[in-house]
Motif scaffolding. Structure first.
Motif, short mmCIF file in Angstrom:
data_model
loop_
_atom_site.label_atom_id
_atom_site.label_comp_id
_atom_site.label_asym_id
_atom_site.label_seq_id
_atom_site.Cartn_x
_atom_site.Cartn_y
_atom_site.Cartn_z
N ARG A 223 56.35 50.98 33.28
CA ARG A 223 57.23 52.14 33.13
C ARG A 223 57.37 52.89 34.45
O ARG A 223 58.45 53.35 34.80
N VAL A 224 56.29 53.01 35.18
CA VAL A 224 56.37 53.67 36.49
C VAL A 224 57.34 52.91 37.39
O VAL A 224 58.20 53.51 38.04
N LEU A 225 57.20 51.60 37.40
CA LEU A 225 58.09 50.80 38.26
C LEU A 225 59.54 50.92 37.81
O LEU A 225 60.46 50.95 38.65
N ALA A 226 59.74 50.99 36.50
CA ALA A 226 61.11 51.09 35.99
C ALA A 226 61.74 52.43 36.36
O ALA A 226 62.95 52.51 36.62
N GLU A 227 60.95 53.47 36.37
CA GLU A 227 61.49 54.80 36.61
C GLU A 227 61.59 55.15 38.09
O GLU A 227 62.35 56.04 38.46
N CYS A 228 60.79 54.48 38.90
CA CYS A 228 60.67 54.90 40.30
C CYS A 228 60.97 53.71 41.22
O CYS A 228 60.06 52.94 41.56
N PRO A 229 62.18 53.57 41.67
CA PRO A 229 62.52 52.40 42.49
C PRO A 229 61.77 52.37 43.82
O PRO A 229 61.63 51.31 44.42
N GLU A 230 61.30 53.52 44.27
CA GLU A 230 60.60 53.56 45.56
C GLU A 230 59.17 53.03 45.45
O GLU A 230 58.51 52.81 46.47
N ILE A 231 58.70 52.84 44.23
CA ILE A 231 57.32 52.39 44.02
C ILE A 231 57.31 50.89 43.75
O ILE A 231 58.10 50.39 42.96
N CYS A 232 56.38 50.17 44.43
CA CYS A 232 56.37 48.71 44.29
C CYS A 232 55.13 48.17 43.61
O CYS A 232 55.08 47.01 43.24
N GLU A 233 54.11 49.00 43.47
CA GLU A 233 52.85 48.51 42.90
C GLU A 233 52.09 49.67 42.29
O GLU A 233 52.01 50.74 42.88
N VAL A 234 51.51 49.42 41.11
CA VAL A 234 50.73 50.44 40.42
C VAL A 234 49.38 49.86 40.07
O VAL A 234 49.29 48.75 39.55
N ARG A 235 48.32 50.60 40.36
CA ARG A 235 46.98 50.18 39.96
C ARG A 235 46.40 51.22 39.01
O ARG A 235 46.46 52.41 39.28
N LEU A 236 45.84 50.71 37.94
CA LEU A 236 45.31 51.60 36.90
C LEU A 236 43.87 51.24 36.60
O LEU A 236 43.51 50.06 36.50
N SER A 237 43.05 52.27 36.42
CA SER A 237 41.68 52.08 35.96
C SER A 237 41.52 52.95 34.72
O SER A 237 41.60 54.18 34.79
N LEU A 238 41.33 52.28 33.58
CA LEU A 238 41.34 52.99 32.29
C LEU A 238 40.05 52.75 31.53
O LEU A 238 39.87 51.71 30.90
N PRO A 239 39.14 53.70 31.56
CA PRO A 239 37.97 53.58 30.69
C PRO A 239 38.39 53.71 29.24
O PRO A 239 39.22 54.55 28.89
N ASN A 240 37.84 52.85 28.41
CA ASN A 240 38.09 52.96 26.97
C ASN A 240 37.07 53.95 26.40
O ASN A 240 35.91 53.59 26.19
N LYS A 241 37.51 55.16 26.20
CA LYS A 241 36.60 56.20 25.72
C LYS A 241 36.47 56.04 24.21
O LYS A 241 37.28 56.57 23.45
N HIS A 242 35.43 55.32 23.81
CA HIS A 242 35.30 54.93 22.41
C HIS A 242 35.12 56.14 21.48
O HIS A 242 34.32 57.02 21.75
N HIS A 243 35.88 56.12 20.42
CA HIS A 243 35.70 57.07 19.31
C HIS A 243 35.36 56.23 18.08
O HIS A 243 36.22 55.53 17.55
N PHE A 244 34.10 56.28 17.68
CA PHE A 244 33.64 55.46 16.56
C PHE A 244 33.77 56.22 15.24
O PHE A 244 33.31 57.36 15.13
N GLU A 245 34.38 55.58 14.27
CA GLU A 245 34.45 56.16 12.92
C GLU A 245 33.03 56.24 12.37
O GLU A 245 32.31 55.24 12.37
#
Lengths: 287, 287, 287, 287
Positions: A223-245
């Motif tokens: 989505r970032v690449l689609a919205e921002c033509p000036e951007i060529c690469e996105v790096r993401l670090s996403l911790p899965n913050k667990h919520h246990f039932e």
């Protein structure tokens, strides 16, 4: 055995500068944390302690404050480039400068023009590299904590003898977004570009019906690449913050996606890169 | 030498509970950190390890989750009172219960009803005490970072041989507000009361032309009391987050209240209490 | 409504001072974090911003550095008393001074006299109060993490409908000790007294066959009183750092007290006071 | 615009496992924090949410606990390799496994065999990579805080118009060592190799008469290589923890290298690599 010096760099980390600009009664605040790193012809200082090529880190700190006054602070990317160009351009031994900046945002408090409150837990970031091969800028953010309370499933995964996890068709998906994006071209307005990229991350997180956090990550980067033509690469670090039932059956209570334990450790950690196929070479951008 | 057991208490600290309530597509999130503390007839467990009076801290944790389901989570003050009453009312050895809760707020992300982002750096807090003498509630907040970029002076202070500070007629005043307020009467709506007290703190900070952080502290406490008749006492802890004007004269630059160094340590720390003259006795409220 | 100023205090927190003493080639390092707090005739500064009674916190910081030079730094208790007496003795508006000090310890690195490595995760602490009623000193430590891998049981506890915990005759008992002790008389040698109290805490933790953490707490406090006649009261805050035996039966493995999950939150928290029956009144010692 | 998936990985971070081994009355404790990261044929999960290649991070956690029981925990490098080989060897979609481990050390408390105290602030680390190209191990440590109170100078550095720092022939040199070293060959005994490398770092820091922190860095890296033939590359990150001599002249006091202010931010940051000229290619070792 012959021992040699490999890659090295040095600088002043975490210079905290606040600029107040006064437009009549309406003040503006810029609040930055600046880390400069220089490298170049630094063999002698390592081998013999000859400091003749070493611009002191104290000088780098002074330069941050002086430049804040001389040039003002606009978008952090511009300020980072300004500093990096200066170090490379004025010190013959310095071949490469990396300037990383964090920005903390403030919002107005009340109706006067001079009272502010720190906004949010999120930090805007950038890293600028300047060397003989050119200029590179990575922008980003971290500390953006988001949660979807539904529209997240996790099933159909690989199983082995150590697998005990049960499949789920409805779970909480929560993460603390750390995102960085590389620019193929510098945008006219860094602030506008940042705002758009940030909005794209949030929108993709909200809109994606998720079968895995990896899928959400890819959707956010795309989505970032689609919205921002000036951007060529996105790096993401996403911790899965667990919520246990929580199992409440011992107490004669059911729990149909209502009461959760928010866990600290361990946590899943999903990291990935999404880029244009024709992205130019990154060079030192990510270092 | 005769050795005796003095004041003591025990409990489960930092139980993290998240409740999701689903009103059709519009979800609501409550995100709490609950710490329970019990005391009473606990001499034997200390002297001989006889645990017959000790309700396990694990049970206290379970109770938090079960009560979240059975009763739902409304205002944190109500939830804290509910838990505290339960422990005192059902365990004969427990004479006193203290339940402290932190709440983290989330705001909607996007237009759907189930995506959220953590809002702000601020934490809402409360402490409820229940014992034979009655019920007491202290509410509050922490992590509210505010700054005035003008309308703050500091001069006319005491001087001794170790004083080098120069007087100033214009400085940045910044602090991270930690505030707690005691209720003489319980308000009908805890959330409304909290909102009003928080607004009073912010408004007083913004509006006060400050000659010292102590003066600002007193103005903030007084404003809460003026706006909230149900509150009888306010305690504030205000670190003076120093912003030092940087001396740029070495570089041929002036600096007229524009460029500041945001310092970490040391920092001033101003603590004070503002209360109604007729405030009832606090009892264990602040413990 | 009449609003009044209640208890208040102010000061400079966390002044970091390091003293190097050179005895020929053998250097000695003292590394402190000093927080001063003053109170007294401070009504005017709160009400009107009149600072004439306010010794700036900046001056307090200067005093720490100047006193480190003039008097040297011996035991932190002596240095705290020296500072507290100075503020009360020289500022007429200051009726009460509280000086809290943390000390970080260094040990020698190698055989020369000038290289050091930070020792341990533990911090030595003290708080000195000086006012018209006299002088009081509380010493202590925090960050001392200890674990017994056996000789700990937990059973026979109270049960209610929310109790699911099973009884155990063998568990890990781990905690991070935060201890403070009040002196009835000042010892001749603070360092020696601290060393003995610390040893007593560690020995009691190791030697006690524990049926509950409360029992261990009482044993630790009692041991300090038994070993240190100058100490009249001990306060302990002991988080129960849970180590849960992991259920490996799904994988066809037993687990007889061998493999544990070290949990973060929630945690038990046991707090208690052990004192001599004839301990003198504490006054402001614990504030 | 064609968007593609770039480098990616996922895993379970910070699984906390404690192993107690009982040799009669003499217990042994291993206390680890394990983070696993897998990568391989993971395109589908990112593009469509098809999880068939995804071994859940929960399973990775379970594997850590089960392997601790089945194989025991010896040197962390061996345990990391064991886990990494397992994931690559048993999951066809997993082409690469990275396992990072932190170890916290405990020392005996008292004379019995089952009481322990956490030793030091330092953490031992390792990262193992296993993929089709082979196995790589980087070992290291962080949190090792050291200080030389003399034998450090800093002069002869580059100067520009923003330089105000004065030259010094005697200063405190303090840093918090973060070091990692890559193995050309795996040592017979990882623990012995770690001990030697650690000793080399400390000895080089103590013994080097330093004209700059860069020189000290190079000396530390070189010493490790000289002492440990199995190590081919050392990377060091050394913050310059500034200790500023306090100007006491306002108070009529001199200060000849005795009283220092220990500063927090900003700080210098010196990073560098020292390696054998014939070091084999690093491959993914440092990722």
């Amino acid at each position: 055995m012959v021992v040699v010096l490999g890659p090295n760099r040095y600088g002043k980390a975490e210079t905290r500068v606040v600029q107040v600009t006064r437009h009549g009664d309406a003040h503006r605040v810029k609040d930055l944390n600046v880390s400069a790193t220089l490298s170049g012809d630094m063999t002698e200082v390592h081998l013999s302690g000859d400091n003749s090529a070493v611009l002191p880190t104290d000088t780098q700190k002074n330069t941050v404050y002086a430049f804040a006054k001389k040039h003002g602070i606009g978008a952090i990317e511009d300020f980072a480039l300004l500093l990096a160009r200066h170090f490379v351009g004025t010190q013959s031994a310095v071949r490469h400068a990396r300037v990383a900046i964090e920005e903390y945002t403030w919002e107005r408090n009340g109706s006067n023009g001079h009272s502010f409150a720190r906004a949010g837990r999120e930090t805007r970031t950038c890293v600028a590299h300047v060397d003989g091969s050119g200029e590179r800028v990575v922008s980003g953010l971290r500390g953006l904590v988001v949660m979807n309370t539904t529209n997240s499933e996790f099933w159909g995964f690989a199983k082995d003898k150590y697998t005990t996890l049960t499949e789920t068709r409805d779970r909480i998906l929560a993460t603390e977004v750390a995102a960085s994006w590389r620019h193929a071209d510098f945008p006219t307005y860094w602030d506008k570009s940042h705002e758009t990229a940030r909005w794209a991350l949030l929108a993709a997180f909200a809109d994606t019906y998720s079968l895995s956090l990896q899928q959400t990550l890819y959707a956010m980067g795309s989505r970032v690449l689609a919205e921002c033509p000036e951007i060529c690469e996105v790096r993401l670090s996403l911790p899965n913050k667990h919520h246990f039932e929580v199992d409440l059956s011992h107490f004669g209570l059911d729990n149909d996606g209502e009461i959760f334990l928010a866990a600290d450790r361990p946590y899943g950690l999903i990291e990935g890169t999404v880029l244009r196929e024709d992205a130019p070479a990154a060079g030192p951008a990510w270092e």
